[in-house]
Design a protein around this motif. Structure first.
Motif, PDB file in Angstrom:
ATOM      1  N   SER A 223       0.827  -1.206   0.000  1.00 58.35           N
ATOM      2  CA  SER A 223       0.000   0.000   0.000  1.00 58.35           C
ATOM      3  C   SER A 223       0.859   1.252   0.000  1.00 58.35           C
ATOM      4  O   SER A 223       0.526   2.253  -0.652  1.00 58.35           O
ATOM      5  N   THR A 224       1.969   1.225   0.715  1.00 51.74           N
ATOM      6  CA  THR A 224       2.867   2.378   0.722  1.00 51.74           C
ATOM      7  C   THR A 224       3.459   2.605  -0.660  1.00 51.74           C
ATOM      8  O   THR A 224       3.593   3.744  -1.115  1.00 51.74           O
ATOM      9  N   LEU A 225       3.794   1.524  -1.357  1.00 50.11           N
ATOM     10  CA  LEU A 225       4.367   1.655  -2.692  1.00 50.11           C
ATOM     11  C   LEU A 225       3.353   2.223  -3.672  1.00 50.11           C
ATOM     12  O   LEU A 225       3.674   3.140  -4.449  1.00 50.11           O
ATOM     13  N   ILE A 226       2.121   1.714  -3.653  1.00 54.63           N
ATOM     14  CA  ILE A 226       1.129   2.214  -4.616  1.00 54.63           C
ATOM     15  C   ILE A 226       0.781   3.667  -4.319  1.00 54.63           C
ATOM     16  O   ILE A 226       0.507   4.452  -5.223  1.00 54.63           O
ATOM     17  N   ALA A 227       0.830   4.065  -3.050  1.00 54.79           N
ATOM     18  CA  ALA A 227       0.590   5.468  -2.712  1.00 54.79           C
ATOM     19  C   ALA A 227       1.748   6.352  -3.156  1.00 54.79           C
ATOM     20  O   ALA A 227       1.554   7.518  -3.509  1.00 54.79           O
ATOM     21  N   ALA A 228       2.970   5.792  -3.166  1.00 56.13           N
ATOM     22  CA  ALA A 228       4.148   6.573  -3.531  1.00 56.13           C
ATOM     23  C   ALA A 228       4.244   6.814  -5.034  1.00 56.13           C
ATOM     24  O   ALA A 228       4.751   7.853  -5.464  1.00 56.13           O
ATOM     25  N   VAL A 229       3.754   5.872  -5.843  1.00 60.76           N
ATOM     26  CA  VAL A 229       3.977   5.979  -7.286  1.00 60.76           C
ATOM     27  C   VAL A 229       2.719   6.311  -8.076  1.00 60.76           C
ATOM     28  O   VAL A 229       2.805   6.572  -9.279  1.00 60.76           O
ATOM     29  N   SER A 230       1.533   6.276  -7.452  1.00 53.94           N
ATOM     30  CA  SER A 230       0.294   6.478  -8.200  1.00 53.94           C
ATOM     31  C   SER A 230      -0.603   7.474  -7.489  1.00 53.94           C
ATOM     32  O   SER A 230      -0.246   8.055  -6.461  1.00 53.94           O
ATOM     33  N   ASN A 231      -1.814   7.631  -8.054  1.00 58.83           N
ATOM     34  CA  ASN A 231      -2.800   8.537  -7.468  1.00 58.83           C
ATOM     35  C   ASN A 231      -3.691   7.850  -6.450  1.00 58.83           C
ATOM     36  O   ASN A 231      -4.614   8.465  -5.919  1.00 58.83           O
ATOM     37  N   ALA A 232      -3.462   6.573  -6.165  1.00 56.90           N
ATOM     38  CA  ALA A 232      -4.284   5.849  -5.195  1.00 56.90           C
ATOM     39  C   ALA A 232      -3.866   6.244  -3.783  1.00 56.90           C
ATOM     40  O   ALA A 232      -2.690   6.501  -3.515  1.00 56.90           O
ATOM     41  N   ARG A 233      -4.827   6.268  -2.876  1.00 59.17           N
ATOM     42  CA  ARG A 233      -4.544   6.592  -1.489  1.00 59.17           C
ATOM     43  C   ARG A 233      -5.144   5.511  -0.586  1.00 59.17           C
ATOM     44  O   ARG A 233      -6.143   5.713   0.094  1.00 59.17           O
ATOM     45  N   PRO A 234      -4.531   4.336  -0.559  1.00 60.67           N
ATOM     46  CA  PRO A 234      -5.059   3.252   0.272  1.00 60.67           C
ATOM     47  C   PRO A 234      -4.806   3.517   1.756  1.00 60.67           C
ATOM     48  O   PRO A 234      -3.951   4.330   2.131  1.00 60.67           O
ATOM     49  N   LYS A 235      -5.534   2.806   2.588  1.00 62.52           N
ATOM     50  CA  LYS A 235      -5.336   2.896   4.033  1.00 62.52           C
ATOM     51  C   LYS A 235      -4.029   2.197   4.394  1.00 62.52           C
ATOM     52  O   LYS A 235      -3.749   1.094   3.939  1.00 62.52           O
ATOM     53  N   ILE A 236      -3.227   2.848   5.220  1.00 64.80           N
ATOM     54  CA  ILE A 236      -1.931   2.305   5.602  1.00 64.80           C
ATOM     55  C   ILE A 236      -1.829   2.304   7.120  1.00 64.80           C
ATOM     56  O   ILE A 236      -2.157   3.301   7.777  1.00 64.80           O
ATOM     57  N   ALA A 237      -1.413   1.176   7.680  1.00 66.63           N
ATOM     58  CA  ALA A 237      -1.246   1.064   9.135  1.00 66.63           C
ATOM     59  C   ALA A 237      -0.191   0.010   9.424  1.00 66.63           C
ATOM     60  O   ALA A 237       0.289  -0.680   8.532  1.00 66.63           O
ATOM     61  N   ASP A 238       0.165  -0.120  10.701  1.00 66.69           N
ATOM     62  CA  ASP A 238       1.243  -1.030  11.081  1.00 66.69           C
ATOM     63  C   ASP A 238       0.715  -2.351  11.624  1.00 66.69           C
ATOM     64  O   ASP A 238       1.355  -2.994  12.440  1.00 66.69           O
ATOM     65  N   TYR A 239      -0.486  -2.763  11.179  1.00 65.68           N
ATOM     66  CA  TYR A 239      -0.997  -4.059  11.595  1.00 65.68           C
ATOM     67  C   TYR A 239      -1.360  -4.862  10.357  1.00 65.68           C
ATOM     68  O   TYR A 239      -1.597  -4.309   9.294  1.00 65.68           O
ATOM     69  N   PRO A 240      -1.394  -6.194  10.471  1.00 68.39           N
ATOM     70  CA  PRO A 240      -1.667  -7.029   9.293  1.00 68.39           C
ATOM     71  C   PRO A 240      -3.047  -6.761   8.706  1.00 68.39           C
ATOM     72  O   PRO A 240      -3.961  -6.304   9.381  1.00 68.39           O
ATOM     73  N   PHE A 241      -3.165  -7.065   7.411  1.00 74.39           N
ATOM     74  CA  PHE A 241      -4.430  -6.970   6.696  1.00 74.39           C
ATOM     75  C   PHE A 241      -5.002  -5.563   6.712  1.00 74.39           C
ATOM     76  O   PHE A 241      -6.193  -5.347   6.896  1.00 74.39           O
ATOM     77  N   THR A 242      -4.113  -4.566   6.563  1.00 71.55           N
ATOM     78  CA  THR A 242      -4.600  -3.193   6.427  1.00 71.55           C
ATOM     79  C   THR A 242      -5.489  -3.068   5.202  1.00 71.55           C
ATOM     80  O   THR A 242      -6.534  -2.422   5.239  1.00 71.55           O
TER      81      THR A 242
ATOM     82  N   VAL B   7      -1.699   0.987 -15.154  1.00 72.81           N
ATOM     83  CA  VAL B   7      -2.574   0.796 -13.997  1.00 72.81           C
ATOM     84  C   VAL B   7      -1.962  -0.268 -13.095  1.00 72.81           C
ATOM     85  O   VAL B   7      -1.555  -1.331 -13.556  1.00 72.81           O
ATOM     86  N   ILE B   8      -1.900   0.043 -11.814  1.00 75.85           N
ATOM     87  CA  ILE B   8      -1.330  -0.867 -10.827  1.00 75.85           C
ATOM     88  C   ILE B   8      -2.392  -1.221  -9.798  1.00 75.85           C
ATOM     89  O   ILE B   8      -3.230  -0.393  -9.437  1.00 75.85           O
ATOM     90  N   ALA B   9      -2.411  -2.471  -9.363  1.00 78.19           N
ATOM     91  CA  ALA B   9      -3.427  -2.952  -8.414  1.00 78.19           C
ATOM     92  C   ALA B   9      -2.748  -3.458  -7.159  1.00 78.19           C
ATOM     93  O   ALA B   9      -1.799  -4.251  -7.226  1.00 78.19           O
ATOM     94  N   ASP B  10      -3.222  -2.985  -6.020  1.00 83.33           N
ATOM     95  CA  ASP B  10      -2.749  -3.447  -4.716  1.00 83.33           C
ATOM     96  C   ASP B  10      -3.723  -4.497  -4.209  1.00 83.33           C
ATOM     97  O   ASP B  10      -4.877  -4.201  -3.911  1.00 83.33           O
ATOM     98  N   ILE B  11      -3.266  -5.741  -4.140  1.00 84.97           N
ATOM     99  CA  ILE B  11      -4.111  -6.851  -3.724  1.00 84.97           C
ATOM    100  C   ILE B  11      -3.861  -7.138  -2.247  1.00 84.97           C
ATOM    101  O   ILE B  11      -2.721  -7.063  -1.786  1.00 84.97           O
TER     102      ILE B  11
END
Length: 358
Positions: A173-192, A210-214
């Motif tokens: 999620s941090t990578l997709i937020a860094a390189v694209s216009n997506a703003r996924p939820k990011i946290a320090d616990y599993p299954f964010t 287009v990049i997809a964060d699965i």
């Protein structure tokens, strides 16, 4: 969940209207001929891909969709009006299959292109149709034909050029937020990440992919463990997979090599074709590794994993190494797109002369 990628619906096309038995009644015409019209066609049911939709949640709650039936035929040679068609809008990448047999009926890959998924019934014949030289006053008519009725399964497979996969908290999620216009939820616990996120990466003017964060995978995902098994299908249409690995896990007892091997094993269990896709190794969180230890740790990881493919070293948090990765991805995706396009046909106007248009 906010993201719904599977739904079951029932669709009913409209029945055709019935034909009419009628005879002309006019003053001074004692024996008017038949003038009963045909019934109208029942409404069709269409599906169309809409780029503004990214989930099937509307069909989770509205399961039955019916088109109107055609109007019945009437006297005075009047045919019944056709029933109104209905169009079901679905996300691009939706697969429509028969819920009972599992047979795939349609795939919605082209935005805006309507696909007929249930045909309305034809209208019945009025007695005007049965008039002949030996049957001058027919009293026959036929009922309208029933419209098609189907139970369908809708399954969404995201159309993305690049798919990210890896263990929870690998930094996808941090990578997709860094390189694209997506703003996924990011946290320090599993299954964010609880649902796939799509982002458009701009490389330059008219250059993007287009990049997809699965959601993260865990060991046993192919058998249903964790969240990732629900979304592995979304990686099947990608042109490239990025295997994100946390090179500096918080728990010293965690072995990144063992985690990487577990991901590869899950891909192979779920779909051998998915396992065979081009896959690049992206070693993330280098900012948490001392600078004098980075080269040795990367070399040791690649050696133990026995990795022969491309390797990229990045820090998604500080964006270190992200630009070379993005440009390499674009070049790969662009080459794949060019290779998949059919060759251009020569202009027949210049076939004989050998001239080439300027």
């Amino acid at each position: 969940m906010k993201f719904v990628d599977e739904a079951y619906i029932d669709i009913v096309a409209g029945d055709g209207g019935n034909g009419c038995v009628s005879f002309r009644h006019e003053k001074y015409k004692e024996f008017g001929g038949p003038n009963g019209g045909d019934g109208g066609r029942g409404g069709h049911v269409y599906a169309v891909a809409d780029v503004n939709l990214n989930t099937l949640v509307d069909y989770r709650y509205a399961r039955r969709h019916e088109a109107r039936r055609g109007e019945h035929g009437m006297g005075s040679d009047m045919f019944g009006a056709a029933g109104s068609d209905i169009t079901l809008r679905m996300p691009v990448g939706t697969i429509i299959s028969d819920a009972e047999t599992g047979a795939v009926l349609h795939e919605l890959l082209e935005p805006g292109e309507p696909v007929l998924i249930a045909k309305g019934g034809d209208g019945g014949f009025g007695n005007l149709r049965f008039k002949s030289a030996i049957n001058r006053a027919p009293r026959q008519k036929t009922p309208g034909w029933p419209g098609e009725r189907k139970s369908l399964k809708l399954e969404l497979k995201i159309l993305a050029d690049v798919g990210l996969l890896g263990m929870p908290n690998a930094g996808k999620s941090t990578l997709i937020a860094a390189v694209s216009n997506a703003r996924p939820k990011i946290a320090d616990y599993p299954f964010t990440t609880l649902h796939p996120n799509l982002g458009v990466v701009r490389v330059g003017p008219e250059q993007s992919f287009v990049i997809a964060d699965i959601p993260g995978l865990i060991e046993g995902a192919a058998e249903g463990a964790g969240l990732g098994h629900q979304f592995l299908r979304h990686l099947q249409r990608t042109r490239l997979l990025l295997h994100i690995v946390d090179l500096a896990p918080f728990d010293d007892a965690v072995d990144p090599v063992a985690q990487a091997r577990a991901i590869v094993a899950e891909l192979k269990k779920y779909d051998p074709g998915l396992h065979a896709k081009p896959r690049w190794l992206v070693l993330n969180k280098l900012d948490m590794v001392p600078a004098d230890e980075r080269a040795a740790r990367v070399k040791d990881f690649v050696r133990r994993l026995r990795w022969k493919g491309p390797v990229f070293e990045i820090s998604a948090l500080t964006r270190e190494g992200c630009e070379p990765l993005v440009r390499a991805i674009y070049q790969h995706v662009h080459a794949e797109q060019q290779a998949s396009q059919p060759p251009a046909e020569p202009d027949p106007r210049f076939a004989d002369s050998g001239d080439v248009p300027h």
